[in-house]
Design a protein around this motif. Sequence first.
Motif, mmCIF file in Angstrom:
data_model
loop_
_atom_site.group_PDB
_atom_site.id
_atom_site.type_symbol
_atom_site.label_atom_id
_atom_site.label_comp_id
_atom_site.label_asym_id
_atom_site.label_seq_id
_atom_site.Cartn_x
_atom_site.Cartn_y
_atom_site.Cartn_z
ATOM 1 N N ILE A 52 -34.831 -22.131 -22.587
ATOM 2 C CA ILE A 52 -33.646 -21.963 -21.844
ATOM 3 C C ILE A 52 -33.433 -20.590 -21.565
ATOM 4 O O ILE A 52 -32.542 -20.386 -20.494
ATOM 5 N N ARG A 53 -33.575 -19.774 -22.599
ATOM 6 C CA ARG A 53 -33.664 -18.430 -22.148
ATOM 7 C C ARG A 53 -34.289 -17.779 -20.772
ATOM 8 O O ARG A 53 -33.902 -17.053 -20.139
ATOM 9 N N THR A 92 -32.229 -10.363 -27.008
ATOM 10 C CA THR A 92 -31.363 -10.859 -28.241
ATOM 11 C C THR A 92 -30.176 -11.431 -27.830
ATOM 12 O O THR A 92 -29.631 -12.533 -28.437
ATOM 13 N N GLY A 93 -29.437 -10.844 -26.887
ATOM 14 C CA GLY A 93 -28.145 -11.591 -26.516
ATOM 15 C C GLY A 93 -27.859 -12.941 -25.996
ATOM 16 O O GLY A 93 -27.090 -13.622 -26.565
ATOM 17 N N ILE A 94 -29.195 -13.210 -25.117
ATOM 18 C CA ILE A 94 -29.082 -14.487 -24.738
ATOM 19 C C ILE A 94 -29.373 -15.654 -25.980
ATOM 20 O O ILE A 94 -28.796 -16.452 -25.943
ATOM 21 N N ALA A 95 -30.163 -15.239 -26.825
ATOM 22 C CA ALA A 95 -30.520 -16.018 -28.067
ATOM 23 C C ALA A 95 -29.252 -16.426 -28.651
ATOM 24 O O ALA A 95 -28.900 -17.367 -29.262
ATOM 25 N N VAL A 96 -28.397 -15.118 -28.932
ATOM 26 C CA VAL A 96 -27.243 -15.203 -29.888
ATOM 27 C C VAL A 96 -26.199 -15.990 -29.305
ATOM 28 O O VAL A 96 -25.421 -16.873 -29.712
ATOM 29 N N VAL A 97 -26.155 -16.008 -28.034
ATOM 30 C CA VAL A 97 -25.027 -16.524 -27.160
ATOM 31 C C VAL A 97 -25.266 -17.997 -27.215
ATOM 32 O O VAL A 97 -24.437 -19.162 -27.383
ATOM 33 N N LEU A 98 -26.662 -18.477 -26.780
ATOM 34 C CA LEU A 98 -27.137 -19.850 -26.986
ATOM 35 C C LEU A 98 -26.829 -20.679 -28.352
ATOM 36 O O LEU A 98 -26.274 -21.562 -28.275
ATOM 37 N N LEU A 99 -27.128 -19.765 -29.270
ATOM 38 C CA LEU A 99 -26.891 -20.419 -30.568
ATOM 39 C C LEU A 99 -25.467 -20.433 -30.923
ATOM 40 O O LEU A 99 -24.798 -21.404 -31.610
ATOM 41 N N ILE A 100 -24.656 -19.764 -30.488
ATOM 42 C CA ILE A 100 -22.987 -19.594 -30.867
ATOM 43 C C ILE A 100 -22.696 -21.033 -30.095
ATOM 44 O O ILE A 100 -21.819 -21.597 -30.684
ATOM 45 N N CYS A 101 -22.807 -21.029 -28.747
ATOM 46 C CA CYS A 101 -22.387 -22.121 -28.164
ATOM 47 C C CYS A 101 -22.620 -23.497 -28.558
ATOM 48 O O CYS A 101 -22.118 -24.389 -29.020
ATOM 49 N N VAL A 102 -24.090 -23.568 -29.112
ATOM 50 C CA VAL A 102 -24.578 -25.090 -29.606
ATOM 51 C C VAL A 102 -23.976 -25.191 -30.928
ATOM 52 O O VAL A 102 -23.495 -26.296 -31.169
ATOM 53 N N ASN A 103 -23.692 -24.034 -31.677
ATOM 54 C CA ASN A 103 -23.156 -24.315 -33.103
ATOM 55 C C ASN A 103 -21.569 -24.897 -32.765
ATOM 56 O O ASN A 103 -21.135 -25.543 -33.484
ATOM 57 N N LEU A 104 -20.978 -24.155 -31.676
ATOM 58 C CA LEU A 104 -19.619 -24.475 -31.703
ATOM 59 C C LEU A 104 -19.539 -26.030 -30.932
ATOM 60 O O LEU A 104 -18.504 -26.720 -31.580
ATOM 61 N N LEU A 105 -20.483 -26.321 -30.355
ATOM 62 C CA LEU A 105 -20.409 -27.766 -29.799
ATOM 63 C C LEU A 105 -20.686 -28.771 -30.940
ATOM 64 O O LEU A 105 -20.088 -29.891 -31.033
ATOM 65 N N VAL A 106 -21.491 -28.513 -31.883
ATOM 66 C CA VAL A 106 -21.825 -29.618 -33.019
ATOM 67 C C VAL A 106 -20.766 -29.411 -33.999
ATOM 68 O O VAL A 106 -20.591 -30.544 -34.630
#
Length: 495
Positions: A378-379, A398-412
Amino acid sequence: MELAKLSNEEEGDAMANGSLMKEICHGKVIINDGYDPTDSMSTEREEFLPHPSGKKTIQFTDFDGKTSFGMSAFNLSNSIMGSGILGLAYAMSNTGIIVFVILLISIAMLSAYSIHLLLRSAGFVGERAYEKLGLKAFGQPGKVLAAVIISLHNTGAMSSYLYIVKYELPLVIQAFLRLEETNRMWYLNGNYLIVIVSVLVILPLALMRQLGYLGYTSGFSLTCMVFFLISLIYKKFQIPCPLPIPGNISMVPPAGTNHTLSEQCTAKLFTINPQTAYTIPILAFAFVCHPEVLPIYTELRSPTKERMQRVANVSILSMFVMYLLTALFGYLTFYGDVETELLHTFVKVDPLDTLILCVRLAVLVAVTLTVPVVLFPIRRALQQLLFPRKTFHWVRHTGIAVVLLICVNLLVIFVPNIRDIFGVIGATTAPSLIFILPGMFYVRIVPNDKEPLKSRPKIQAAGFATIGLIFMVMSLSFIFREWTSGNGGSHVGGH
């Protein structure tokens, strides 16, 4: 390594275009940062000319891979092995042993052929990125389409893995600590747990600069699943058939039901029922790993198409064996009583069984360690879309990884029914990645003077893409049928 000599005219063209600037120093090639990776024609002229001495020249210029064969196989195997392994015993119960084996062999071979198409297309382009294959085949729309499909599919996979952590980890902790169900401590809240796991485990691994570094964690993840398989085989000889009836300690079956119980504990070779058609797409997507193939190829040491194909073949074969044994022993343990998720069936028998608790924990570890491997493509896709000419930078990485994890966590956390949405996404992106895009890329990228449109390889590739369209229509029709019947979302198309 020596460089194949160019004609003066070709050297002039390459330098005039500014796409490939090299210095030749003591027989070594130094690639300047001014190299434009999108200029595939100059790459092909430079890198695919036969060397007069007969020695193999560098095939690709996008990266100098350093990952070993074994680590690459671990990473690819880990990307193949999704949470769908827990549903294979249920699939076997709805097809029968022989039909299941035939389907599994066929799909494993199709998956290997699909990877062959990808690698061969990458060889003609001279780049090892799914998005650049789309660019070469269909221009900028093809690049965007490939990046979007990869991002959606792997985001769905990440979400499904974190859903397992969210719902299973609290139950495992509760069972290990022998806590009452009424206990409402914070460490039994799945929302808190996925944030903790994401920050402490997933994010540090996702910040690795190269995917090859995750070979060790992928190997440990596969070890956890081997432990799951060994425990499953052991439990086959510990759990009686029929299953123990709660409250019936003697387990003596009711009178007059011997014939029924005998049938219940007999394995079926062929089975046709309403659920049979649903298992075909599930099996078709059991070997989805295609977004990770080219990134792993990029980092492979001494990269050649044959070497990467061997990595893929070893990974597919190992997962085929694991899939087959898991389905077979899961089915032969519970027969017709097996549930859609195998571990749920074990929990019904004895929710406090120590071995099963360890198995559930091992599966959770395996799923968690798979998330960083899935995040890398994805990154890379986002970087190809948003920053195609930028060199590596830690802040962006780092920024892309952090944003992706935040988005996925919010979805879940906030969208409890997101599985239905990603069921549809999986049913569309999975056949696109496995069948449609590799077939279409091959037809468009391989020059017609090398292989005419009516040649056998291109006809096979076009037929392969057509199979993907059929699977997509089947999967979507099953999902919509379940929605309209009120049975909830389907798991078809999940990984």
